[in-house]
Motif scaffolding. Sequence first.
Motif, PDB file in Angstrom:
ATOM      1  N   GLN A  22      16.020  -6.812  -3.203  1.00 58.02           N
ATOM      2  CA  GLN A  22      15.054  -6.639  -2.134  1.00 58.02           C
ATOM      3  C   GLN A  22      13.952  -5.685  -2.553  1.00 58.02           C
ATOM      4  O   GLN A  22      14.164  -4.753  -3.311  1.00 58.02           O
ATOM      5  N   VAL A  23      12.763  -5.921  -2.047  1.00 56.66           N
ATOM      6  CA  VAL A  23      11.604  -5.080  -2.330  1.00 56.66           C
ATOM      7  C   VAL A  23      10.976  -4.687  -1.010  1.00 56.66           C
ATOM      8  O   VAL A  23      10.732  -5.534  -0.154  1.00 56.66           O
ATOM      9  N   GLN A  24      10.740  -3.390  -0.835  1.00 54.81           N
ATOM     10  CA  GLN A  24      10.003  -2.906   0.328  1.00 54.81           C
ATOM     11  C   GLN A  24       8.638  -2.431  -0.141  1.00 54.81           C
ATOM     12  O   GLN A  24       8.528  -1.683  -1.117  1.00 54.81           O
ATOM     13  N   LEU A  25       7.607  -2.872   0.574  1.00 54.67           N
ATOM     14  CA  LEU A  25       6.228  -2.556   0.201  1.00 54.67           C
ATOM     15  C   LEU A  25       5.530  -1.876   1.372  1.00 54.67           C
ATOM     16  O   LEU A  25       5.641  -2.343   2.516  1.00 54.67           O
ATOM     17  N   VAL A  26       4.788  -0.815   1.076  1.00 56.35           N
ATOM     18  CA  VAL A  26       4.048  -0.093   2.116  1.00 56.35           C
ATOM     19  C   VAL A  26       2.630   0.153   1.621  1.00 56.35           C
ATOM     20  O   VAL A  26       2.424   0.878   0.634  1.00 56.35           O
TER      21      VAL A  26
ATOM     22  N   LEU B  72      -7.079   1.042  -2.143  1.00 55.68           N
ATOM     23  CA  LEU B  72      -5.833   0.794  -1.436  1.00 55.68           C
ATOM     24  C   LEU B  72      -4.644   1.047  -2.370  1.00 55.68           C
ATOM     25  O   LEU B  72      -4.736   0.821  -3.575  1.00 55.68           O
ATOM     26  N   SER B  73      -3.556   1.499  -1.781  1.00 57.63           N
ATOM     27  CA  SER B  73      -2.323   1.716  -2.535  1.00 57.63           C
ATOM     28  C   SER B  73      -1.185   0.930  -1.897  1.00 57.63           C
ATOM     29  O   SER B  73      -1.168   0.711  -0.684  1.00 57.63           O
ATOM     30  N   CYS B  74      -0.241   0.551  -2.736  1.00 57.87           N
ATOM     31  CA  CYS B  74       0.953  -0.147  -2.256  1.00 57.87           C
ATOM     32  C   CYS B  74       2.149   0.456  -2.973  1.00 57.87           C
ATOM     33  O   CYS B  74       2.313   0.279  -4.181  1.00 57.87           O
ATOM     34  N   ALA B  75       2.953   1.172  -2.214  1.00 54.00           N
ATOM     35  CA  ALA B  75       4.142   1.809  -2.772  1.00 54.00           C
ATOM     36  C   ALA B  75       5.350   0.902  -2.577  1.00 54.00           C
ATOM     37  O   ALA B  75       5.557   0.365  -1.486  1.00 54.00           O
ATOM     38  N   ALA B  76       6.130   0.752  -3.634  1.00 52.45           N
ATOM     39  CA  ALA B  76       7.283  -0.139  -3.584  1.00 52.45           C
ATOM     40  C   ALA B  76       8.581   0.639  -3.738  1.00 52.45           C
ATOM     41  O   ALA B  76       8.631   1.670  -4.409  1.00 52.45           O
ATOM     42  N   SER B  77       9.621   0.138  -3.133  1.00 49.69           N
ATOM     43  CA  SER B  77      10.948   0.725  -3.271  1.00 49.69           C
ATOM     44  C   SER B  77      11.989  -0.374  -3.117  1.00 49.69           C
ATOM     45  O   SER B  77      11.679  -1.484  -2.700  1.00 49.69           O
ATOM     46  N   GLY B  78      13.199  -0.060  -3.482  1.00 50.24           N
ATOM     47  CA  GLY B  78      14.299  -0.973  -3.237  1.00 50.24           C
ATOM     48  C   GLY B  78      14.797  -1.712  -4.444  1.00 50.24           C
ATOM     49  O   GLY B  78      15.877  -2.263  -4.426  1.00 50.24           O
TER      50      GLY B  78
ATOM     51  N   TYR C 233       8.026 -11.259  -0.729  1.00 56.44           N
ATOM     52  CA  TYR C 233       8.025  -9.863  -0.280  1.00 56.44           C
ATOM     53  C   TYR C 233       6.615  -9.450   0.117  1.00 56.44           C
ATOM     54  O   TYR C 233       5.657  -9.649  -0.646  1.00 56.44           O
ATOM     55  N   TRP C 234       6.534  -8.801   1.299  1.00 56.70           N
ATOM     56  CA  TRP C 234       5.241  -8.416   1.867  1.00 56.70           C
ATOM     57  C   TRP C 234       5.300  -7.028   2.478  1.00 56.70           C
ATOM     58  O   TRP C 234       6.336  -6.613   3.014  1.00 56.70           O
ATOM     59  N   GLY C 235       4.146  -6.349   2.445  1.00 52.60           N
ATOM     60  CA  GLY C 235       3.987  -5.123   3.210  1.00 52.60           C
ATOM     61  C   GLY C 235       3.496  -5.453   4.607  1.00 52.60           C
ATOM     62  O   GLY C 235       3.293  -6.622   4.962  1.00 52.60           O
TER      63      GLY C 235
END
Length: 124
Positions: A1-5, A20-26, A113-115
Amino acid sequence: QVQLVESGGRLVQAGDSLRLSCAASGTTFSSYAKAWFRQGPGKERDFVAGISRTGSSTSYADSVKGRFTISRDNAKNTVYLQMNSLKPEDTAVYYCAARDGSFSERRWDRYPYWGQGTQVTVSS
């Protein structure tokens, strides 16, 4: 799984720049190609830019080529979209997306996967 913010969206004037920034976790960030899409009012979600897992290759929509730059920092689990010479027609919600496949895929439904999106408004 990927979480994007996503973050960084705001109201700017035509001609301004914005990042713009996109931080990923998971999961392992570098395992996925990343892309930015945007969706204006009453419009479909369109591909803006994509970047390969290592960051060595990029792809852009014709409408932003030469003005926008996508980049990624795998050590920080973050992907960026530098937007220069902004125009009112760039106004949209900007989404970060990830997929285990080609970075140049332009169909939004090929990204699992989407923010949540970040609003960019460009005033004339």
